[in-house]
Design a protein around this motif. Structure first.
Motif, PDB file in Angstrom:
ATOM      1  N   ASP A  28      -7.321   8.008   8.224  1.00  0.00           N
ATOM      2  CA  ASP A  28      -7.930   8.403   6.951  1.00  0.00           C
ATOM      3  C   ASP A  28      -7.899   9.915   6.761  1.00  0.00           C
ATOM      4  O   ASP A  28      -7.710  10.405   5.645  1.00  0.00           O
ATOM      5  CB  ASP A  28      -9.377   7.899   6.870  1.00  0.00           C
TER       6      ASP A  28
ATOM      7  N   TYR B 287       0.824  -1.203   0.000  1.00  0.00           N
ATOM      8  CA  TYR B 287       0.000   0.000   0.000  1.00  0.00           C
ATOM      9  C   TYR B 287       0.858   1.253   0.000  1.00  0.00           C
ATOM     10  O   TYR B 287       1.952   1.279   0.543  1.00  0.00           O
ATOM     11  CB  TYR B 287      -0.885   0.036   1.248  1.00  0.00           C
TER      12      TYR B 287
ATOM     13  N   ASN C  15       0.978   4.332   1.850  1.00  0.00           N
ATOM     14  CA  ASN C  15       0.361   4.739   3.100  1.00  0.00           C
ATOM     15  C   ASN C  15      -0.074   6.195   3.165  1.00  0.00           C
ATOM     16  O   ASN C  15      -0.697   6.611   4.133  1.00  0.00           O
ATOM     17  CB  ASN C  15       1.324   4.438   4.263  1.00  0.00           C
ATOM     18  N   ALA C  16       0.268   6.971   2.115  1.00  0.00           N
ATOM     19  CA  ALA C  16      -0.139   8.375   2.140  1.00  0.00           C
ATOM     20  C   ALA C  16      -1.455   8.598   1.394  1.00  0.00           C
ATOM     21  O   ALA C  16      -1.999   9.690   1.386  1.00  0.00           O
ATOM     22  CB  ALA C  16       0.964   9.244   1.532  1.00  0.00           C
TER      23      ALA C  16
ATOM     24  N   GLY D 219      -2.777  14.256   2.750  1.00  0.00           N
ATOM     25  CA  GLY D 219      -1.923  13.467   1.870  1.00  0.00           C
ATOM     26  C   GLY D 219      -0.720  12.876   2.587  1.00  0.00           C
ATOM     27  O   GLY D 219       0.328  12.657   1.980  1.00  0.00           O
ATOM     28  N   LYS D 220      -0.875  12.645   3.910  1.00  0.00           N
ATOM     29  CA  LYS D 220       0.260  12.113   4.656  1.00  0.00           C
ATOM     30  C   LYS D 220      -0.028  10.715   5.172  1.00  0.00           C
ATOM     31  O   LYS D 220      -1.155  10.377   5.522  1.00  0.00           O
ATOM     32  CB  LYS D 220       0.527  12.990   5.888  1.00  0.00           C
ATOM     33  N   SER D 221       1.032   9.911   5.268  1.00  0.00           N
ATOM     34  CA  SER D 221       0.900   8.628   5.952  1.00  0.00           C
ATOM     35  C   SER D 221       1.154   8.889   7.436  1.00  0.00           C
ATOM     36  O   SER D 221       1.598   9.979   7.821  1.00  0.00           O
ATOM     37  CB  SER D 221       1.932   7.637   5.423  1.00  0.00           C
TER      38      SER D 221
ATOM     39  N   GLU E  63       0.257   1.007   9.870  1.00  0.00           N
ATOM     40  CA  GLU E  63      -0.413   1.951   8.957  1.00  0.00           C
ATOM     41  C   GLU E  63      -1.764   1.478   8.480  1.00  0.00           C
ATOM     42  O   GLU E  63      -2.736   2.227   8.489  1.00  0.00           O
ATOM     43  CB  GLU E  63       0.478   2.217   7.722  1.00  0.00           C
TER      44      GLU E  63
ATOM     45  N   PRO F  78      -5.463   7.226   0.872  1.00  0.00           N
ATOM     46  CA  PRO F  78      -6.447   6.438   1.626  1.00  0.00           C
ATOM     47  C   PRO F  78      -6.433   4.981   1.224  1.00  0.00           C
ATOM     48  O   PRO F  78      -6.461   4.648   0.037  1.00  0.00           O
ATOM     49  CB  PRO F  78      -7.777   7.107   1.252  1.00  0.00           C
ATOM     50  N   ILE F  79      -6.367   4.112   2.219  1.00  0.00           N
ATOM     51  CA  ILE F  79      -6.268   2.682   1.978  1.00  0.00           C
ATOM     52  C   ILE F  79      -7.509   2.180   1.255  1.00  0.00           C
ATOM     53  O   ILE F  79      -7.412   1.353   0.352  1.00  0.00           O
ATOM     54  CB  ILE F  79      -6.079   1.920   3.312  1.00  0.00           C
TER      55      ILE F  79
ATOM     56  N   ARG G  84      -4.585  10.985   5.536  1.00  0.00           N
ATOM     57  CA  ARG G  84      -4.376  10.670   4.127  1.00  0.00           C
ATOM     58  C   ARG G  84      -5.216  11.535   3.223  1.00  0.00           C
ATOM     59  O   ARG G  84      -4.719  12.134   2.271  1.00  0.00           O
ATOM     60  CB  ARG G  84      -4.698   9.199   3.872  1.00  0.00           C
TER      61      ARG G  84
END
Lengths: 124, 233, 252
Positions: free
Chosen positions: B209, A3, A5-6, B216-218, B188, A8-9, B212
């Motif tokens: 969520d 994935y 990770n930045a 736009g960050k993990s 994650e 949305p999954i 993200r």
């Protein structure tokens, strides 16, 4: 599955499922795993899995029958539309990237034709 | 379900947890993040009833942590803690004796998946095997709350996958999982909330969520922002 | 509390096994010496001496060992085992006190029976409580001590010792708990425990003496009853404080 990770999954899992539908790995009307199983298989949070199905249902790609599960839509038209959406997505990404590096329209089309030809040759 | 209000723990002049207020709800998996000494372990120990707060409160379903909370909460510490005369089998029996939600069947299943046998002596275990045993016996409980402190430490890749699987299997709409880990990337995809603690303070709780979609960050990106050199927070 | 009790017994099993083995060795020696054609008196004496030593040392060590177990249970990571279980400080301490008491009682009974058996072997006849009392009286007479010893008095003496032992144990437990609560297992917690223990014991001793002096003079039996009562009251108070400390003040 790896994935990003930045991003949305749930979007990434949706993309995987849509790809399977469009390529025929998932046939119209096929039953999808339960949200819980989806979470286990993909190693994702169960709430994320539930969201995946919610979004797919909202866009009409899947439908849920309470007590029975979630299924791929049987509407061929919808699947075709999905196919076109996905193709358009890929193309628009390609176009913006290729223009970013400064290729002209003619260069782009000639490059595309060359590539498509060598790809079909490789397949045969 | 699990809530701390201005929770503080001081050891002499050192403050381990400083007025931390967090409210955790069931149906979620929380990742508690921060470097060593940020207060994660101490907060968890207070939730588990092992450490008494200096001030502030920590509540389970509105009542202070105590006998009732310990029935429902499964806590796993970073350190080994089994009696050294025990075998893995003895450890299982101990949990069965004290926790009504413990399943011996699930315990044996987990032992097998972690490649451990019941006759292993706790004093002869390598640190990796001990870590696996701790997880196996903790996840064999069908608890309402799981507090796992560094469950992935010292564990090989394949066993880590097994642990993630059993963590997901133990989750549910009525369950609360709180996992602390240094291995941010591993959490994650399974955490839907990230709790950041720094130097005994709460920095923020954020839905993964939201990070993200809106930024736009993990989680790892945010972690670097908060704790990295040049990080403002 | 039953489960807690089961594990408290398990924790002290090691010492008891050692004692059992030592006792067996001494007993075998005794039997060997007693059953020879011409009984070997010096050897009988030695083995009896050994048995008495083991018995009395054993009783002391059982008491001491349970302190060590508590110390370990509070100050090492093994404490998590106890503290994550849904039990209050009162049941945790209660189980320990019970285990200690029961162990001592059983040990006492065990050695008494063994002694009775061995005495029978030597004297080839059963010995009753009265015989023992008479033997003690003879011993006391030979030492020019008062011999007014009725069965009642003997029983009272037994219970006085028991009650004072109980309060000693609970006092020691409280000292260890206080030390653990304040020092959190740092280096000198053992020394501090001991100092606290002495402090409480001495303090109680003084209070007990004051109370005894304040009361009108009475027979030995009555004063012993009062002593038993005071020991019991102290034990209860110290137990309650211990349980409370474990519940509210102790972090592991």
């Amino acid at each position: 599955m790896k994935y990003d990770n930045a991003i949305p999954i749930y979007l990434q899992v949706i993309r995987v499922i849509e790809r399977d539908i469009v390529t025929g790995r998932l046939a119209p009307g096929d039953k999808l795993p339960s949200a819980r199983d989806l979470a286990l298989v993909h190693g994702i949070n169960p709430n994320t899995a539930a969201r995946v199905y919610r979004e797919l249902e909202q866009s009409g790609v899947c439908f849920t029958r309470r007590g029975l599960g979630t299924f791929v839509t049987e509407d061929e038209g919808r699947i075709r539309a999905l196919h076109e959406e996905m193709a358009d997505d890929i193309v628009s990404r390609f176009v913006s990237e290729i223009m970013e590096i400064g290729m002209t329209r003619e260069e782009t089309i000639s490059l595309l034709e060359k590539r498509i030809e060598s790809c079909s040759k490789a397949e045969n | 379900m699990l809530e701390s209000r201005e929770l503080t723990k001081k050891y002499g002049s050192k403050t381990a947890v400083d007025h931390v207020s967090i409210s955790l709800e069931p149906g979620h998996i929380y990742a508690m993040l921060g470097p060593n000494g940020s207060g994660k372990t101490t907060w968890m120990k207070m939730a588990g009833g092992l450490v008494k707060p200096t001030s502030g409160e920590i509540l389970y379903n509105g009542a202070p942590i105590g006998i009732n909370s310990k029935r429902d909460i499964a806590y796993m510490s970073t350190e080994p803690y089994f009696y050294n005369w025990m075998t893995a089998k003895d450890v299982g029996k101990y949990y069965q004796d004290f926790f009504a939600d413990f399943s011996m069947e699930r315990y044996h299943e987990l032992l097998e998946r972690m490649e451990l046998t019941p006759d292993l002596k706790t004093k002869a275990l390598s640190s990796g095997m001990m870590a696996k045993l701790k997880i196996a016996v903790t996840m064999a409980r069908d608890a309402r709350v799981y507090l796992l402190d560094e469950p992935l430490n010292g564990i090989d890749l394949l066993a880590r996958d097994e642990i993630m699987r059993s963590i997901l299997q133990s989750s549910g709409s009525d369950k609360l999982l709180l996992i602390s880990s240094h291995l941010v990337e591993e959490l994650e995809t399974i955490a839907d909330y990230a709790i950041f603690l720094k130097q005994s303070h709460l920095i923020e709780i954020v839905a993964t969520d939201t990070l993200r979609e809106e930024q736009g960050k993990s989680v790892a990106d945010r972690y670097r922002e908060i704790y990295g050199h040049g990080g403002e927070n | 509390m039953g489960k807690l009790l089961k594990y408290e017994f398990r924790k002290t099993m090691f010492l008891k096994l050692i004692m059992l083995v030592l006792t067996a060795v001494a007993e075998v020696l005794f039997l060997f010496a007693a059953y020879r054609k011409d009984p070997d008196s010096p050897l009988i004496g030695i083995s009896i001496f050994l048995l008495v030593m083991i018995a009395s040392a054993g009783i002391t060590f059982i008491g001491l060992y349970s302190m060590l177990v508590l110390q370990r249970d509070l100050n090492t990571k093994q404490s998590y085992m106890l503290f994550m279980t849904p039990h209050s400080g009162y049941t945790i301490v209660g189980a320990k006190v019970l285990e200690n008491g029961i162990s001592l009682l059983l040990t006492g009974v065990f050695y008494s029976l063994l002694a009775a058996l061995d005495i029978y072997i030597i004297f080839k006849q059963y010995v009753t409580l009265d015989d023992i009392v008479r033997m003690i009286q003879d011993m006391l007479r030979s030492m020019d001590l008062p011999t007014e010893l009725s069965a009642t008095t003997a029983v009272l003496i037994f219970f006085t010792l028991l009650a004072s032992w109980l309060s000693t144990i609970v006092c020691a437990y409280l000292a260890i708990i206080l030390s653990a609560a304040v020092l959190a297992g740092k280096r000198f917690s053992g020394v501090v425990s001991f100092i606290l223990f002495l402090a409480i014991t001495i303090a109680f001793g003084r209070i007990a003496n004051l109370i005894l002096k304040a009361l009108p003079s009475m027979k030995i039996e009555s004063s012993m009853l009062v002593q038993i009562g005071m020991s019991l009251v102290l034990s209860v108070i110290l137990y309650l404080i211990s349980g409370w400390m474990v519940d509210k003040k102790l972090s592991v």
